[in-house]
Design an enzyme around this catalytic site. Structure first.
Site, PDB file in Angstrom:
ATOM      1  N   HIS A   1       9.867  80.270 -15.139  1.00  0.00           N
ATOM      2  CA  HIS A   1      10.500  81.168 -14.168  1.00  0.00           C
ATOM      3  C   HIS A   1      11.602  81.949 -14.855  1.00  0.00           C
ATOM      4  CE1 HIS A   1      12.367  77.191 -14.001  1.00  0.00           C
ATOM      5  NE2 HIS A   1      13.511  77.816 -13.801  1.00  0.00           N
TER       6      HIS A   1
ATOM      7  N   HIS B   1      15.134  83.777 -14.287  1.00  0.00           N
ATOM      8  CA  HIS B   1      16.289  83.929 -13.394  1.00  0.00           C
ATOM      9  C   HIS B   1      16.765  85.384 -13.470  1.00  0.00           C
ATOM     10  CE1 HIS B   1      17.349  79.546 -12.917  1.00  0.00           C
ATOM     11  NE2 HIS B   1      16.656  79.471 -14.044  1.00  0.00           N
TER      12      HIS B   1
END
Ligand code: AMP
Ligand code: ZN
Length: 135
Positions: free
Chosen positions: A97, A99
């Site tokens: 992922h 950020h």
């Protein structure tokens, strides 16, 4: 496989989604560092950028589009783009992922990225509405 972000992508765990395309989705981080902190997550499960088969280029359009969305809608002055790879680097959810952390004049600079704005976690539903055009 027991993966929180796969469960979010499948719709089995709720999230405040603000973006989706063929390769990625983006949703608000549940414990934001700063107002608008968002995670861009590839639809295909891969643990991190060190893993076989990771194609960062697939999620690059999502990173770009969501960065633009956050800065425009939240009138942020900038945005940090960060990936933690491996537990030692601070990774806690082992599905890749990115950020995206919008930044504001009250808390400037790289070091202040990790000094969370105490207000950032409030009103996440209202924030979601702003970012999805429902406000
Ligand atoms: P990392 O340390 O890079 O693995 O980041 C994991 C991030 O996921 C943290 O910023 C958490 O606040 C966030 N997070 C954990 N659970 C959820 C959830 N259910 N919905 C949204 N964000 C989450
Ligand atoms: Zn996963």
């Amino acid at each position: 496989m027991d993966c929180l972000f796969c469960a979010i992508i499948a719709g089995d765990v709720p999230s405040r989604q603000i973006y989706a395309d063929e390769h990625a989705i983006a949703f608000l981080d549940i414990a934001p560092l700063h107002w608008g902190h968002t995670l861009v997550v590839p639809r295909q499960h891969v643990t991190d950028i060190l893993a076989e088969g990771t194609t960062l280029s697939d999620i690059a359009p999502a990173v770009h589009n969501v960065s633009r969305l956050l800065v425009d809608r939240l009138e942020a002055g900038g945005v940090n783009v960060l990936i933690n790879n491996g537990a030692l680097a601070g990774q806690e959810v082992f599905h890749l992922h990115v950020h995206l952390v919008p930044r504001y004049p009250e808390f400037p600079g790289m070091r202040a990225l990790f000094q969370p704005d105490p207000e950032a976690g409030a009103e996440l539903d209202a924030l979601h509405a702003i970012l999805t055009g429902e406000a």
